[in-house]
Design an enzyme around this catalytic site. Structure first.
Site, PDB file in Angstrom:
ATOM      1  N   VAL A  15       0.838  -1.207   0.000  1.00 11.57           N
ATOM      2  CA  VAL A  15       0.000   0.000   0.000  1.00 11.57           C
ATOM      3  C   VAL A  15       0.867   1.249   0.000  1.00 11.57           C
ATOM      4  O   VAL A  15       0.658   2.177  -0.789  1.00 11.57           O
ATOM      5  CB  VAL A  15      -0.958   0.016   1.205  1.00 11.57           C
ATOM      6  N   ARG A  41      14.751  -1.448   2.181  1.00 12.49           N
ATOM      7  CA  ARG A  41      13.623  -1.322   1.250  1.00 12.49           C
ATOM      8  C   ARG A  41      13.312   0.144   0.973  1.00 12.49           C
ATOM      9  O   ARG A  41      13.043   0.530  -0.164  1.00 12.49           O
ATOM     10  CB  ARG A  41      12.388  -2.036   1.800  1.00 12.49           C
ATOM     11  N   SER A 120      -3.944   2.224   7.873  1.00 14.70           N
ATOM     12  CA  SER A 120      -3.791   0.885   8.451  1.00 14.70           C
ATOM     13  C   SER A 120      -5.125   0.398   9.020  1.00 14.70           C
ATOM     14  O   SER A 120      -5.884   1.180   9.593  1.00 14.70           O
ATOM     15  CB  SER A 120      -2.745   0.914   9.559  1.00 14.70           C
ATOM     16  N   PRO A 122      -7.678  -2.089  11.457  1.00  9.96           N
ATOM     17  CA  PRO A 122      -8.982  -1.489  11.133  1.00  9.96           C
ATOM     18  C   PRO A 122      -8.913   0.030  11.249  1.00  9.96           C
ATOM     19  O   PRO A 122      -8.653   0.568  12.330  1.00  9.96           O
ATOM     20  CB  PRO A 122      -9.932  -2.092  12.169  1.00  9.96           C
ATOM     21  N   HIS A 169     -23.076   9.991  -7.816  1.00  6.30           N
ATOM     22  CA  HIS A 169     -22.783  10.622  -6.528  1.00  6.30           C
ATOM     23  C   HIS A 169     -23.532   9.873  -5.427  1.00  6.30           C
ATOM     24  O   HIS A 169     -24.754   9.763  -5.448  1.00  6.30           O
ATOM     25  CB  HIS A 169     -23.185  12.099  -6.549  1.00  6.30           C
ATOM     26  N   HIS A 176     -15.240   1.076   7.809  1.00  2.68           N
ATOM     27  CA  HIS A 176     -14.555   0.511   6.643  1.00  2.68           C
ATOM     28  C   HIS A 176     -14.402  -0.976   6.938  1.00  2.68           C
ATOM     29  O   HIS A 176     -13.371  -1.445   7.401  1.00  2.68           O
ATOM     30  CB  HIS A 176     -13.193   1.179   6.445  1.00  2.68           C
ATOM     31  N   THR A 227      -4.939  -5.976  -1.158  1.00  4.22           N
ATOM     32  CA  THR A 227      -5.423  -4.860  -1.969  1.00  4.22           C
ATOM     33  C   THR A 227      -4.488  -3.685  -1.743  1.00  4.22           C
ATOM     34  O   THR A 227      -4.097  -3.419  -0.612  1.00  4.22           O
ATOM     35  CB  THR A 227      -6.856  -4.442  -1.580  1.00  4.22           C
TER      36      THR A 227
END
Length: 313
Positions: A15, A41, A120, A122, A169, A176, A227
């Site tokens: 992400v 990284r 991040s 939840p 709309h 979430h 995702t």
């Protein structure tokens, strides 16, 4: 805020790196620092991203330390353990709330006085925790909320009706996660209520659309493990609205203080955002069913939040 726009990203996983790439491509920000537990990284990603800069606009990109947060306009947090197949976002709370406390403590120790943007999961619970841990005003602690869910919702309706998604709309509100819901009573297409576009016998199709939106992350995780592109694009959009002082209305995880009959909770709702953070929460006139759904979502979050915060106290 100063004219020079500085972003610090904490969490250089799928992400985070996708978000950084989106910011480069969309010419968002002028300085971009990357923090991760894997220092190599961040060095590699900073080098790789800097090679994309000539195709965009000038930007300083580098591997950062927490001390670099002291004059940042925005700290974006995508760090944490990922959601595994079969897990809900709420299942992550026990692992990620401790990680979040460590991050927030380090950021605040630098003298940071900007805006937190949390992605991040939840996200609603971790945004609340960030607000508590940081001591910053609630207006300057924001979560990505239902921004991605809303984008999925609009796209799915647009595909069904064969129209441009930019002309749809409507909002997904609440958590979430699994208790989110669509505000059908305020969903319009081309200025007309959604009910003007569908027949009564198509209501089942609308219900199917919402279920596919709600469960989209599970399907993607089962197929590719995670995702990241969608939420990265959502974070880039929120970042742009903040840094450019847009006063844009976006569905975010925001602190409710009497709004929608809720108190002391972060949850997904439309809000006006600018370079000061959340300027105003848009309180939609929900119908009775939607009010009950909002309450159910808030009650679910509150229970998990209370249990999670006890671990830290």
């Amino acid at each position: 805020m100063k004219d020079h726009q500085k972003i610090i990203l904490v969490g250089d996983g799928a992400v985070g790196s996708s978000y950084a790439f989106a910011c480069v491509n969309l010419s968002i920000g002028q300085e971009f620092g990357i923090i991760d537990i894997d220092k190599d990284r961040t060095i590699g990603d900073a080098m790789d991203l800097s090679h994309a800069v000539p195709f965009s606009t000038p930007k300083k990109i580098y591997s950062a330390n927490y001390s670099d947060c002291h004059d940042a306009d925005l700290v974006v947090v995508t760090a944490g353990t990922a959601q595994k197949p079969g897990e809900t976002r709420l299942d992550l709370v026990n692992r990620n709330i401790k990680i979040m406390k460590g991050i927030v403590d380090e950021v605040m120790a630098s003298g940071f006085d900007g805006i937190f943007l949390i992605a991040s999961n939840p996200v609603d619970i971790l945004t609340y925790a960030t607000w508590k841990f940081s001591g910053l005003p609630k207006e300057r602690v924001i979560g990505s909320g239902t921004s991605l869910d809303t984008a999925r919702f609009r796209m799915s309706i647009a595909d069904y009706l064969k129209v441009d998604a930019r002309n749809v709309h409507g909002y997904i509100l609440g958590e979430h996660g699994d208790t989110q819901f669509p505000a059908w009573s305020h969903t319009t297409v081309g200025g007309l209520p959604i009910t003007e576009w569908i027949n009564e016998d198509e209501q089942g199709a609308m219900d199917t659309i919402f279920v596919s939106v709600r469960d989209a992350a599970y399907e993607i995780i089962n197929k590719k493990g995670a995702t990241f592109y969608g939420v990265a694009a959502a974070l880039a959009r929120i970042t742009k609205a903040i840094l450019n002082n847009e006063n844009a209305i976006l569905p975010l995880s925001v602190y409710l203080d009497g709004h929608y009959g809720m108190n002391d909770i972060y949850i997904g709702a439309p809000a006006v955002v600018n370079r000061q953070g959340v300027r105003h929460i848009v309180e939609m006139n929900l119908n009775d069913k939607e009010k009950e759904q909002m309450k159910n979502s808030a009650d679910t979050l509150k229970k998990v939040l209370d249990d999670a915060m006890k671990q830290i106290d």
